[in-house]
Write a protein that holds these residues in place. Sequence first.
Motif, PDB file in Angstrom:
ATOM      1  N   ASP A   1       0.844  -1.197   0.000  1.00  0.00           N
ATOM      2  CA  ASP A   1       0.000   0.000   0.000  1.00  0.00           C
ATOM      3  C   ASP A   1       0.878   1.245   0.000  1.00  0.00           C
ATOM      4  O   ASP A   1       1.069   1.909   1.033  1.00  0.00           O
ATOM      5  N   PRO A   2       1.460   1.573  -1.151  1.00  0.00           N
ATOM      6  CA  PRO A   2       2.379   2.718  -1.217  1.00  0.00           C
ATOM      7  C   PRO A   2       1.762   4.029  -0.701  1.00  0.00           C
ATOM      8  O   PRO A   2       2.470   4.912  -0.209  1.00  0.00           O
ATOM      9  N   GLU A   3       0.450   4.152  -0.818  1.00  0.00           N
ATOM     10  CA  GLU A   3      -0.182   5.390  -0.355  1.00  0.00           C
ATOM     11  C   GLU A   3      -0.067   5.562   1.163  1.00  0.00           C
ATOM     12  O   GLU A   3      -0.278   6.668   1.679  1.00  0.00           O
ATOM     13  N   SER A   4       0.231   4.522   1.892  1.00  0.00           N
ATOM     14  CA  SER A   4       0.313   4.599   3.350  1.00  0.00           C
ATOM     15  C   SER A   4       1.697   4.970   3.847  1.00  0.00           C
ATOM     16  O   SER A   4       1.905   5.086   5.055  1.00  0.00           O
ATOM     17  N   VAL A   5       2.660   5.103   2.891  1.00  0.00           N
ATOM     18  CA  VAL A   5       4.010   5.466   3.333  1.00  0.00           C
ATOM     19  C   VAL A   5       3.977   6.780   4.112  1.00  0.00           C
ATOM     20  O   VAL A   5       4.639   6.955   5.144  1.00  0.00           O
ATOM     21  N   GLY A   6       3.165   7.735   3.623  1.00  0.00           N
ATOM     22  CA  GLY A   6       3.044   9.024   4.311  1.00  0.00           C
ATOM     23  C   GLY A   6       2.489   8.862   5.721  1.00  0.00           C
ATOM     24  O   GLY A   6       2.901   9.551   6.662  1.00  0.00           O
ATOM     25  N   ASP A   7       1.544   7.947   5.898  1.00  0.00           N
ATOM     26  CA  ASP A   7       0.975   7.710   7.231  1.00  0.00           C
ATOM     27  C   ASP A   7       2.040   7.207   8.195  1.00  0.00           C
ATOM     28  O   ASP A   7       2.036   7.543   9.389  1.00  0.00           O
ATOM     29  N   VAL A   8       2.948   6.376   7.675  1.00  0.00           N
ATOM     30  CA  VAL A   8       4.033   5.871   8.529  1.00  0.00           C
ATOM     31  C   VAL A   8       4.923   7.022   8.981  1.00  0.00           C
ATOM     32  O   VAL A   8       5.287   7.124  10.164  1.00  0.00           O
ATOM     33  N   LEU A   9       5.259   7.871   8.035  1.00  0.00           N
ATOM     34  CA  LEU A   9       6.105   9.012   8.390  1.00  0.00           C
ATOM     35  C   LEU A   9       5.405   9.938   9.390  1.00  0.00           C
ATOM     36  O   LEU A   9       6.022  10.464  10.318  1.00  0.00           O
ATOM     37  N   VAL A  10       4.089  10.133   9.200  1.00  0.00           N
ATOM     38  CA  VAL A  10       3.323  10.973  10.136  1.00  0.00           C
ATOM     39  C   VAL A  10       3.314  10.347  11.521  1.00  0.00           C
ATOM     40  O   VAL A  10       3.458  11.042  12.544  1.00  0.00           O
ATOM     41  N   GLY A  11       3.162   9.044  11.566  1.00  0.00           N
ATOM     42  CA  GLY A  11       3.185   8.364  12.861  1.00  0.00           C
ATOM     43  C   GLY A  11       4.514   8.540  13.571  1.00  0.00           C
ATOM     44  O   GLY A  11       4.566   8.782  14.787  1.00  0.00           O
ATOM     45  N   GLN A  12       5.609   8.418  12.787  1.00  0.00           N
ATOM     46  CA  GLN A  12       6.925   8.624  13.385  1.00  0.00           C
ATOM     47  C   GLN A  12       7.091  10.080  13.858  1.00  0.00           C
ATOM     48  O   GLN A  12       7.697  10.335  14.908  1.00  0.00           O
ATOM     49  N   ALA A  13       6.530  10.986  13.096  1.00  0.00           N
ATOM     50  CA  ALA A  13       6.625  12.394  13.474  1.00  0.00           C
ATOM     51  C   ALA A  13       5.871  12.673  14.778  1.00  0.00           C
ATOM     52  O   ALA A  13       6.341  13.424  15.642  1.00  0.00           O
ATOM     53  N   LYS A  14       4.707  12.087  14.938  1.00  0.00           N
ATOM     54  CA  LYS A  14       3.946  12.263  16.183  1.00  0.00           C
ATOM     55  C   LYS A  14       4.747  11.787  17.382  1.00  0.00           C
ATOM     56  O   LYS A  14       4.777  12.433  18.435  1.00  0.00           O
ATOM     57  N   LEU A  15       5.395  10.624  17.225  1.00  0.00           N
ATOM     58  CA  LEU A  15       6.218  10.099  18.318  1.00  0.00           C
ATOM     59  C   LEU A  15       7.369  11.062  18.614  1.00  0.00           C
ATOM     60  O   LEU A  15       7.682  11.331  19.788  1.00  0.00           O
ATOM     61  N   ALA A  16       8.007  11.561  17.548  1.00  0.00           N
ATOM     62  CA  ALA A  16       9.117  12.485  17.750  1.00  0.00           C
ATOM     63  C   ALA A  16       8.658  13.749  18.475  1.00  0.00           C
ATOM     64  O   ALA A  16       9.359  14.273  19.350  1.00  0.00           O
ATOM     65  N   PHE A  17       7.488  14.252  18.092  1.00  0.00           N
ATOM     66  CA  PHE A  17       6.961  15.429  18.786  1.00  0.00           C
ATOM     67  C   PHE A  17       6.700  15.133  20.259  1.00  0.00           C
ATOM     68  O   PHE A  17       6.989  15.956  21.139  1.00  0.00           O
ATOM     69  N   SER A  18       6.139  13.969  20.558  1.00  0.00           N
ATOM     70  CA  SER A  18       5.863  13.616  21.957  1.00  0.00           C
ATOM     71  C   SER A  18       7.147  13.486  22.754  1.00  0.00           C
ATOM     72  O   SER A  18       7.145  13.663  23.975  1.00  0.00           O
ATOM     73  N   GLN A  19       8.240  13.183  22.070  1.00  0.00           N
ATOM     74  CA  GLN A  19       9.545  13.062  22.728  1.00  0.00           C
ATOM     75  C   GLN A  19      10.331  14.373  22.668  1.00  0.00           C
ATOM     76  O   GLN A  19      11.526  14.390  22.990  1.00  0.00           O
ATOM     77  N   LYS A  20       9.656  15.473  22.264  1.00  0.00           N
ATOM     78  CA  LYS A  20      10.266  16.807  22.182  1.00  0.00           C
ATOM     79  C   LYS A  20      11.389  16.884  21.129  1.00  0.00           C
ATOM     80  O   LYS A  20      12.199  17.800  21.153  1.00  0.00           O
ATOM     81  N   ASN A  21      11.430  15.923  20.195  1.00  0.00           N
ATOM     82  CA  ASN A  21      12.420  15.953  19.115  1.00  0.00           C
ATOM     83  C   ASN A  21      11.773  16.653  17.919  1.00  0.00           C
ATOM     84  O   ASN A  21      11.380  16.021  16.930  1.00  0.00           O
ATOM     85  N   HIS A  22      11.665  17.974  18.040  1.00  0.00           N
ATOM     86  CA  HIS A  22      10.876  18.719  17.074  1.00  0.00           C
ATOM     87  C   HIS A  22      11.517  18.732  15.684  1.00  0.00           C
ATOM     88  O   HIS A  22      10.813  18.660  14.663  1.00  0.00           O
ATOM     89  N   SER A  23      12.822  18.821  15.625  1.00  0.00           N
ATOM     90  CA  SER A  23      13.472  18.895  14.305  1.00  0.00           C
ATOM     91  C   SER A  23      13.266  17.603  13.527  1.00  0.00           C
ATOM     92  O   SER A  23      12.995  17.630  12.315  1.00  0.00           O
ATOM     93  N   LYS A  24      13.402  16.452  14.209  1.00  0.00           N
ATOM     94  CA  LYS A  24      13.171  15.172  13.537  1.00  0.00           C
ATOM     95  C   LYS A  24      11.732  15.066  13.072  1.00  0.00           C
ATOM     96  O   LYS A  24      11.453  14.605  11.951  1.00  0.00           O
ATOM     97  N   ALA A  25      10.802  15.481  13.954  1.00  0.00           N
ATOM     98  CA  ALA A  25       9.388  15.406  13.582  1.00  0.00           C
ATOM     99  C   ALA A  25       9.101  16.264  12.363  1.00  0.00           C
ATOM    100  O   ALA A  25       8.390  15.844  11.435  1.00  0.00           O
ATOM    101  N   GLU A  26       9.669  17.476  12.354  1.00  0.00           N
ATOM    102  CA  GLU A  26       9.449  18.357  11.203  1.00  0.00           C
ATOM    103  C   GLU A  26      10.010  17.740   9.926  1.00  0.00           C
ATOM    104  O   GLU A  26       9.367  17.775   8.862  1.00  0.00           O
ATOM    105  N   SER A  27      11.189  17.140  10.019  1.00  0.00           N
ATOM    106  CA  SER A  27      11.803  16.516   8.847  1.00  0.00           C
ATOM    107  C   SER A  27      10.938  15.392   8.299  1.00  0.00           C
ATOM    108  O   SER A  27      10.736  15.268   7.090  1.00  0.00           O
TER     109      SER A  27
END
Length: 839
Positions: free
Chosen positions: A349-375
């Motif tokens: 499901d190539p269309e879900s690749v973005g969802d994976v990245l968004v999920g990782q970004a949410k985790l990064a934000f919760s861990q205060k790793n804002h630059s990684k989340a933004e990337s």
Amino acid sequence: MWCAEVVELEERWGDELVESKQSDAAISHFIEAGKTLKALDAAIAARQWKKAMHIVQVIEEDVDLHSQLQKLGDHYAHTGELKLAEKFYVQGKLYNEAIQMYNQAGEWEKAHRLASTYLSGAEVTMMYVSQAEQLEEAGKLKEAEKLYVSVGEPDLAITMYKKHRNYDQMLRLVKQYHPDLVQSTHLHLAGELQQEGNYRDAEKHYVAADDWKAAVNMYRALDMWEEAYRVGKTEGGEAAGKQVAFYWARTLRGDAAVKLLNKFGLLEACIDYACENMLFEFAFDLAKISMKKKLPDIHYKYAMALEDDGKYADAEKQFIEAGKPKEAVLMYVHAQDWENAQKVAECHDPESVGDVLVGQAKLAFSQKNHSKAESLLLRAQRPELAVKFYRNNGLWTDALRVCREYLPHQLTALQDDYDNSVGSSGGRSDVEAVMAQARQYEAEGEYQRAIQCYMKITPSTASDVQEVEEAWVQASEMAAKRLGHDKAREIAASLGPQLVSLQRPKGAEKVFLAGQMVKEAIDALILAKDFTKAQRVAADLEPRLEDYVDNAYKEHLKSEGEAEVLAGVDILAALDMYLSKGQVDRALDTAAQHGPQLLHKYLARHVTELIKEGRAADALPLYKKYGAPAYEQNYNLYQHLARSVLSEGGLSSSTPYQTWANLRDMLLLVVTNVRSQDGGQGVLDVFEELLLMAHYFSARSAYSSTADSEELATLVSVALLRHTDILPADKAFYEAGVACKESGWNNMAFVFLNRFLDLCEAIEEGSLDSLDHADFLDTDVPYEIPLPDSVTVPENLREDAKEWVLAVSMDQSVEQVGVQEWVFAVSMDQSAEQVGGQE
């Protein structure tokens, strides 16, 4: 003698008749002989029951009639006259026979009434239970039930019906006497009937006990599935019927199961039910045989169950089999297994690749790793989410940066959102962010936005009111510099009063001055008690307000009680404060430092208050201390004070010498000063007369304390009579009379005390018309005098004087002569001079 033989003959005759079986004829002879017991036996033997009943009534109560009463009772019981039979049984204490009679006749209530009346509870129960058992053996269950119930043993009746398998009657009694046991009774009967193989009746009782599931289970255990399905559907509804059909199908498996479920039209429903109960293998079997379209749904439900169990690899396969690879991706995202999530997304499901990245970004934000989340979000081509994350976390600077770079068309809306939302959380970091943003707006020349930011810092959003003050001062000063007078005044009018209410008057002063609101700024400084700066602001910006500040300063000093400081600003207000606090000496000493005019103004005010309070004597030492200058405005006060002391002085013995001496000294000061100022002969005459009277009073007080000078004290009292136009006349004559009486001058004492009593009457009448002045002709005692409002001499002293005058008037030895005939009368002036010379 003859009568006794007749009686004996009658008895013997009756006996003969009984022996010859003629009991009927013997009755009358026994009665004539007075042998009522034999007559009763003969009547019973002859079956003459009515006669026997009458004879019983006349026999004495202490005669034993047990057997006769039993025969009577038996007879009437046999003939059905139960009431009479009961009467004789009870009279003969044959209670059991009476009860037995009623029981045999079916009269259970009457039998129970007798038993309850004459037998013990245990006897009644034993009798009835025994009889009920007999009826039970005879098959008379209804009658036995009545007996059991009548003695309070319904459980025995229930047991009886159970033993005879009459369950309907048994349950009837259970409902009546043990309603709480109805359900358990049904279940108990159902169990017994089930063991006996009577399944239909067992089913009936299971259903009656509201436990139809037990009936279903009974039929399932017996492999009687049709009966089980019938009961389930009838009692439990369609859902229960489907459930039974499902379990029936599971016993068949394969094509047979499918045929069965198709027969009832329950194939799809049973597949769903199998999935709900985690029986996926059975669900797959049914679907593969006859309903392949349900296979993806079964795979999906199986995958969800595996995910809940944490079996992600197996769940992944099932999600893919179900044609829902995205669900597998989301499963791994939820579990933060980013590697597998990425793998499944890329493969299925190539269309879900973005969802994976968004999920990782949410985790990064919760861990205060804002630059990684933004990337990550930028890789997912979701910059709007980065803006949202930054905004939701209060990182407005980053949010505006990302928006400006990747979403420029949304920048204006985001700035408006920031202006409307920032400062709402009230945290320290939020205040700092607002201040930083305000400074940034200022640097960019957006002064209106900057001011709005500063004004968003409020007591409800800031943890320290100092921050609010600083922000609002910044806003006001920026408005004054950048937005013009009108806007600056508008902001000052809004923020200044709020700072005052927050008790930040110095900040309010700055805000008001920024808006050129000088009066309000001065009020703020006054509130802050910074009067020096308030004076400076008034002098520089609004000189007309200098007096306003001065008055406020004075009021402040008054409220704080700082009289010493106030004296340097407003001596009159300071002196008023001293007096209001009762610090008279301090007030007068301070006034003395500012000249005699001010001193005697406040001294006169205080003396006036003392006179009003009836403490005129307390004012005399003050004039001795501060002097009594010849100020015309004080002349009336000097006179009023002297007259008050002379009037309030009381009787001779009640006023201390020092008071009179103080009065004399004060008046001497007045006379001396008036003479030196040439204040006018009329005024001088008044004060000299007052001085003379004060001199007399002080002299009399001094003489009274010396035994050798008592006659001089008396002479003074007489001399004071010439001044009754100033002194209270009643008191003056009373004191002169008492002094003469104590000196032994009874004729003069009589004249003066008599005059005192006449004056008392005149005071009460309010007129001098009734006074006779004959005794005082050719003397300088005044006739026209002011009358006091009331008699100044106490009532008890008046009564003593009245009794003495009355006694003297009756004494012929006392010559009642007029004053003019007494030698002293013509030498009063000389006597006064003598008094003055010897003081």
